[in-house]
Design an enzyme around this catalytic site. Structure first.
Site, PDB file in Angstrom:
ATOM      1  N   GLU A 276      46.409  56.945  41.822  1.00 17.29           N
ATOM      2  CA  GLU A 276      47.849  56.946  41.528  1.00 17.29           C
ATOM      3  C   GLU A 276      48.055  56.377  40.124  1.00 17.29           C
ATOM      4  O   GLU A 276      47.550  55.295  39.825  1.00 17.29           O
ATOM      5  CB  GLU A 276      48.589  56.076  42.535  1.00 17.29           C
ATOM      6  CG  GLU A 276      48.529  56.546  43.963  1.00 17.29           C
ATOM      7  CD  GLU A 276      49.207  55.557  44.888  1.00 17.29           C
ATOM      8  OE1 GLU A 276      50.446  55.486  44.882  1.00 17.29           O
ATOM      9  OE2 GLU A 276      48.492  54.835  45.611  1.00 17.29           O
ATOM     10  N   ARG A 496      35.933  49.714  51.627  1.00 20.51           N
ATOM     11  CA  ARG A 496      36.433  49.448  50.284  1.00 20.51           C
ATOM     12  C   ARG A 496      35.650  48.283  49.686  1.00 20.51           C
ATOM     13  O   ARG A 496      35.023  47.496  50.398  1.00 20.51           O
ATOM     14  CB  ARG A 496      37.929  49.149  50.306  1.00 20.51           C
ATOM     15  CG  ARG A 496      38.326  47.904  51.059  1.00 20.51           C
ATOM     16  CD  ARG A 496      39.831  47.728  51.078  1.00 20.51           C
ATOM     17  NE  ARG A 496      40.371  47.604  49.730  1.00 20.51           N
ATOM     18  CZ  ARG A 496      41.660  47.615  49.440  1.00 20.51           C
ATOM     19  NH1 ARG A 496      42.554  47.784  50.396  1.00 20.51           N
ATOM     20  NH2 ARG A 496      42.071  47.467  48.195  1.00 20.51           N
ATOM     21  N   LYS A 506      47.041  46.338  43.729  1.00 18.40           N
ATOM     22  CA  LYS A 506      47.774  46.688  42.500  1.00 18.40           C
ATOM     23  C   LYS A 506      49.079  45.907  42.406  1.00 18.40           C
ATOM     24  O   LYS A 506      49.526  45.551  41.314  1.00 18.40           O
ATOM     25  CB  LYS A 506      48.055  48.185  42.463  1.00 18.40           C
ATOM     26  CG  LYS A 506      46.908  49.015  41.915  1.00 18.40           C
ATOM     27  CD  LYS A 506      47.361  50.439  41.676  1.00 18.40           C
ATOM     28  CE  LYS A 506      46.224  51.292  41.152  1.00 18.40           C
ATOM     29  NZ  LYS A 506      46.628  52.701  40.998  1.00 18.40           N
TER      30      LYS A 506
END
Length: 792
Positions: A276, A496, A506
Site C-alpha cells: 500500500e 510475518r 505503519k
C-alpha cells in the site's frame, strides 16, 4: 480440581521432552500457546504420549507447526505414517503437506498419497553415489576454481533434484568425500587467516550461534521455495468454506479454467508484491519481497510490483516513488509495475455482475451500525432489497448522487458463519477524494477485500502469498472468485517478520515520524528499509537475514535484532575497509619526537593485506602530537586493563610503542587535559595493549574533524508493541551525536554511502547530511554484540 498454569506448563514440558525435543525447543514451544495446543493434539493423535525416538518427535513437531489447516481430517492418517517410519524424512513430510493442501477433505486415496510422498521408495547408497558423481562432473570446472569455497548447499540441491527421497545425511557425507577426492587436503589459501592474537582489539569476526549458522544446511536453506506447488497443479482444492446452512463450498479451478490460465501464462509462475503506498517500507516488507520476487526468480517466472492503491486519502506520490526505488535497491526487478486503480473499470463491471447474480446489495447502515450488526450476527435491513434497486443505487453511488457515508456496496456472504470475514464485507464505499493515480474519475473506491483477489485473478497470479493474519480472509477471497466465475490463484500464508526492540506497524511508524520522535522515515534507528540503508546496512545482508529465517508458517515469533546484526557484520567484515578515527580525543605529546617531524606509516585497509599489494594499504601521518580515546587512559592501572596509564606502555596500531611519562590534570585534579609520553622507535618494547589513534598532520593543525552519530535500539523493551503505553518505552539515549571526532586524512575523500570499519569502534557509513566542510558518519553496527550480556 483446577490445574494451574504452571502445572500445565510442567506437564507439557515433560510430554515434549518424552518425544525427543531438546530442552530449548520444548521451552520455546511452551511460550507459544498456539504451537503448544497443536503439538499436544498431534502427540495424542499419534498415540505416543509415552514417548518416541527423537527423529519421529522432530517430524511430529513439524506437523504441529506446518500442517495445512484445511485438511485436519487427514492428520491422524499422516501421523501413523510418521510413527511407523513409512514417512521418515523432512522432504517426505513437506510433500505430504503439499498433497493435503491440494486435496483438502477429499476422500483419501492411498496410492496417490504414497506416490506423492515417496512412501516405500528406497534409494540405495549406489544410487546416491551415482547422482553425486553426475553433479560433480557437471560442476567440476567451477569446483576446481572455487575449491573449498564452493557452495555445498548448491551441490546438495542438485542431488536432491535427481533423488528427492535420498537420505540427506548420506548425500552430505558423499559430497564431502567427493570434494576431498577432487581437491585433496585444504591448503592455507582455502582458509581465511584469523586475526593475530596480539591484534585482538581489531578482530571483528563474530562467531554465530549454532542457530544462526548451522554446520549442515537444511533443505529450506538450500531452497526455501520447494514448498510451493507448480502452476499446472492448481486444479486441486484450495480450501473449503463451510456455510451456516450446512453446505460446503470446495474451492478449486475447473480444468477448462486452468487450461485457459496456463495458455496465457505459458505455465510460468506469476507472483505479485502488493504494497500500500501509504508509508515507507520496513524490514517486514523485505521478507515479503524475498518470498514474492524470490519464488518467481527461482522458478523462472514473473513478479508484478502492484500498488494496492484503494484508499486515496492515505496515499502519496512520495510513497509510490519510494517503494519503486527501494524494491530496486533490494535487488528485485519487477516484471511490470501496475496499480489496483488500473483495474477500477474492471472491478466496477464485476461489482455490477455481483449484484446481478444476487451476491451483493447497497446498504445504508452507518459504520457503527454495521459493526454492531456484525457482532450480533444480524442481517442488514437492506440485505434483501431487490436486485434492480441495488443496481440503480450503485449507479447513483458511481455518479456522485449519494453523499459520502450514506451508502456502501456489501457482499452477500454468510452472516451466521463462524468466520468473521464472511459477515457481508464491504466491497465499495463513497469517497469524494481525487485519486493520486486515477485522478478524479471515480468517487467510489473498492475495498481491499473486494479488489485484491480479483486483481490477482485478472493478472493471472499463480501464487498469492501473504502473511498469516490474512489466513481468515482466505474464505472470502475464494468465495468472491467462485461466485464471479474467475480463475483462482493458489493462496499460501507465512509468518510475518517481527524484529525485537522496534515497532513495525505503519500506524505507529507514522506516529513516530509525524510527532518528531525520530528524524523522518529514513531515521537510522527505524527498521524502515530507508532507515537501514541510511544506517549503512546493505540489501544483500538484509536478504541473507530473511533467507536464514525461512518461509515458515510458525506463528509470528520475535526475531532478536542481533540476528540481523550478525548478517550485517558478516558482510561488512569482508567489504568495509579499515580506517582510524578517535571519537573522544585525548591529546598525547610525544616528548622524544621532534616537533614538526612527520613520519608517514603504512596502515592496512584489510586485516589480511599482503605486503606486495599496494592498494591494500594507505598512508597515515605520525607526529609528536597524537590523539587517543579518552576511555583508553586511566590514572590507576590494573592487571586486566590494557590501555594507557602512568608508567605503562601501549602499542599505537601500525606505529610505535609509547610509554606514559606524565599526565597533566585540570584544576579539579581529576580531569586529564593532556598526556606526555615517549615513543620507542626501535619497537623493542612489546606491550599487550593496542590502541587506535590519529595524529596532527602538521604542527598545530588539528586532524580531520568529523561528526559521528552513534545509534542504538530505539526501544528499551524487546517487544514494545505489546506495551499499553509503547511510547514511554522509547530510549532517549538511542542517538548520541559526537561533534568533534578526529579522523585520519584519507577520509576527506569519502562520499555519501561509503562504508568503513573504524578500528576498535565498529562499522560506519557516510550520511547524506555530510557537507564539504564536515563529514557525518552513522554507526551501522558495533564490532561485537554486547547487548545480550546486559541482561536486557
Amino acid at each position: 480440581m483446577v490445574v494451574g498454569k504452571e502445572e500445565k506448563a510442567e506437564e507439557s514440558l515433560e510430554l515434549f521432552l518424552k518425544i525427543g525435543l531438546d530442552e530449548r525447543t520444548a521451552n520455546n514451544t511452551i511460550a507459544n500457546n498456539k504451537v503448544t495446543t497443536n503439538l499436544i493434539a498431534v502427540i495424542h493423535e499419534a498415540t505416543v504420549t509415552d514417548g518416541c525416538d527423537r527423529r519421529v518427535g522432530n517430524l511430529l513437531y513439524t506437523v504441529a507447526t506446518k500442517y495445512p489447516a484445511n485438511a485436519l481430517v487427514h492428520r491422524p492418517t499422516l501421523l501413523q505414517y510418521v510413527v511407523s517410519s513409512k514417512i521418515k524424512s523432512p522432504a517426505q513430510l513437506e510433500a505430504a503437506f503439499s498433497f493435503f493442501a491440494r486435496v483438502g477433505a477429499e476422500n483419501f486415496k492411498v496410492d496417490e498419497f504414497e506416490e506423492a510422498c515417496g512412501v516405500g521408495v528406497e534409494v540405495s547408497v549406489e544410487d546416491i553415489e551415482q547422482a553425486v558423481n553426475e553433479v560433480f562432473e557437471e560442476t567440476k570446472n567451477s569446483i576446481l576454481e572455487q575449491r573449498y569455497r564452493t557452495n555445498v548447499g548448491d551441490l546438495f540441491a542438485h542431488v536432491r533434484k535427481r533423488l528427492p527421497w535420498a537420505d540427506p545425511k548420506i548425500v552430505k557425507q558423499l559430497i564431502d568425500a567427493k570434494l576431498y577426492e577432487l581437491l585433496g587436503e585444504r591448503t592455507a589459501a582455502d582458509n581465511e587467516k584469523p586475526a593475530k592474537k596480539k591484534e585482538k582489539p581489531a578482530k571483528v569476526v563474530d562467531k554465530p550461534t549454532t542457530d544462526e549458522a548451522p554446520a549442515q544446511p537444511s533443505e529450506e536453506e538450500i531452497n526455501p521455495f520447494l514448498i510451493f506447488p507448480q502452476p499446472v497443479d492448481n486444479i486441486q482444492v484450495h480450501t473449503e468454506i463451510p456455510f451456516s446452512n450446512g453446505t460446503v463450498l470446495r474451492c478449486c479451478n475447473s480444468k477448462e479454467m486452468l487450461d485457459k490460465h496456463l495458455k496465457v501464462t505459458g505455465g510460468k509462475v506469476f507472483t505479485r508484491f502488493p504494497p500500500e503506498p501509504n508509508g515507507y517500507l520496513h524490514i517486514g516488507h523485505a521478507k515479503a519481497m524475498f518470498v514474492d520476487f524470490g519464488l518467481a526468480k527461482e522458478r523462472g517466472g514473473c513478479c508484478y510490483l502492484r500498488y494496492d492503491d484503494t484508499n486515496p486519502e492515505a496515499e502519496k506520490k512520495e510513497y509510490i516513488d519510494h517503494i519503486e526505488e527501494i524494491v530496486k535497491w533490494m535487488g528485485w526487478e519487477p516484471f511490470q509495475i501496475t496499480y489496483t486503480s488500473d483495474y477500477f473499470q474492471n472491478l466496477y463491471d464485476l461489482a455490477v455482475q455481483l449484484i446481478q447474480r444476487g451476491h451483493a446489495y447497497v446498504d445504508h447502515q452507518t459504520p457503527e451500525e454495521i459493526k454492531e450488526y456484525r457482532e450480533k450476527k444480524m442481517n442488514s435491513p437492506w440485505r434483501d432489497r431487490p436486485i434492480a434497486e441495488s443496481l440503480k443505487l450503485f449507479e447513483d453511488m458511481r455518479r456522485g448522487l449519494i453523499e459520502e457515508g450514506k451508502a456502501t456496496l456489501r457482499m452477500k456472504q454468510d452472516m451466521q458463519s463462524d468466520n468473521f470475514n464472511m459477515y457481508d464485507l464491504i466491497a465499495y464505499r463513497i469517497k469524494f477524494t481525487p485519486h493520486p493515480h486515477a485522478g478524479d474519475k471515480w468517487c467510489i473506491y473498492p475495498s481491499y477485500d473486494y479488489a485484491h483477489c480479483i486483481v490477482d485473478s485478472l493478472e493471472n497470479i499463480t501464487h498469492s502469498l501473504c502473511t498469516l493474519e490474512f489466513e481468515t480472509r482466505r474464505a472470502s477471497y475464494y468465495w468472491l472468485l467462485h461466485v464471479l466465475g474467475l480463475y483462482q490463484p493458489y493462496v499460501w500464508e507465512y509468518s510475518r517478520l517481527n524484529v525485537s526492540n522496534t515497532v513495525m506497524s505503519k500506524r505507529k511508524l507514522n506516529f513516530l515520524v509525524k510527532n518528531k520522535y525520530v528524524d523522518g522515515w529514513d531515521d537510522p534507528r527505524l527498521m524502515t528499509l530507508a532507515g537501514l540503508r541510511r544506517r549503512g546496512v546493505t540489501s544483500t545482508s538484509i536478504n541473507a537475514f530473511v533467507r536464514g529465517i525461512g518461509i515458515t508458517r510458525s506463528d509470528c515469533s520475535l526475531i532478536r535484532l542481533d540476528r540481523l546484526e550478525y548478517h550485517i557484520r558478516e558482510e561488512l567484515n569482508k567489504t568495509a575497509p579499515r580506517t582510524l578515527v578517535v571519537l573522544n580525543p585525548l591529546k598525547v605529546v610525544i616528548t622524544n619526537l621532534e616537533s614538526g617531524s612527520i613520519i608517514h606509516l603504512d596502515a592496512k585497509r584489510w586485516p589480511d593485506a599482503q605486503t606486495d599489494d599496494a592498494s591494500a594499504f594507505y598512508k597515515v601521518p605520525f607526529s609528536n602530537v597524537v590523539y587517543i580515546e579518552r576511555t583508553d587512559f586511566r590514572m590507576k592501572d590494573s592487571k586486566d586493563y590494557y590501555g594507557l596509564a602512568p608508567g605503562k606502555s601501549v602499542l599505537l596500531r601500525y606505529a610505535f610503542p609509547i610509554k606514559c611519562t606524565e599526565a597533566i590534570l585540570a584544576d579539579d585534579n581529576e580531569t586529564v587535559l593532556e598526556i606526555r609520553a615517549e615513543y620507542d622507535p626501535s619497537k623493542k618494547t612489546k606491550p599487550k595493549g593496542v590502541l587506535h589513534w590519529v595524529a596532527e598532520p602538521s604542527p598545530g593543525v588539528h586532524p580531520l574533524t568529523v561528526e559521528v552519530r552513534l545509534f542504538d535500539r530505539l526501544f528499551k523493551s524487546e517487544n514494545p508493541a505489546e506495551l499499553e503505553d509503547w511510547r514511554s518505552d522509547l530510549d532517549p539515549k538511542s542517538k548520541e551525536v559526537i561533534d568533534g571526532a578526529f579522523a585520519e586524512p584519507s577520509l576527506l575523500n569519502a562520499i555519501v554511502g561509503d562504508r568503513f570499519q573504524f578500528e576498535r569502534l565498529g562499522y560506519f557509513t557516510v550520511d547524506k547530511d555530510s557537507i564539504s566542510e564536515k563529514l557525518v558518519f552513522n554507526r551501522t553496527v558495533t564490532l561485537k554484540d554486547s547487548y545480550g550480556k546486559g541482561g536486557k
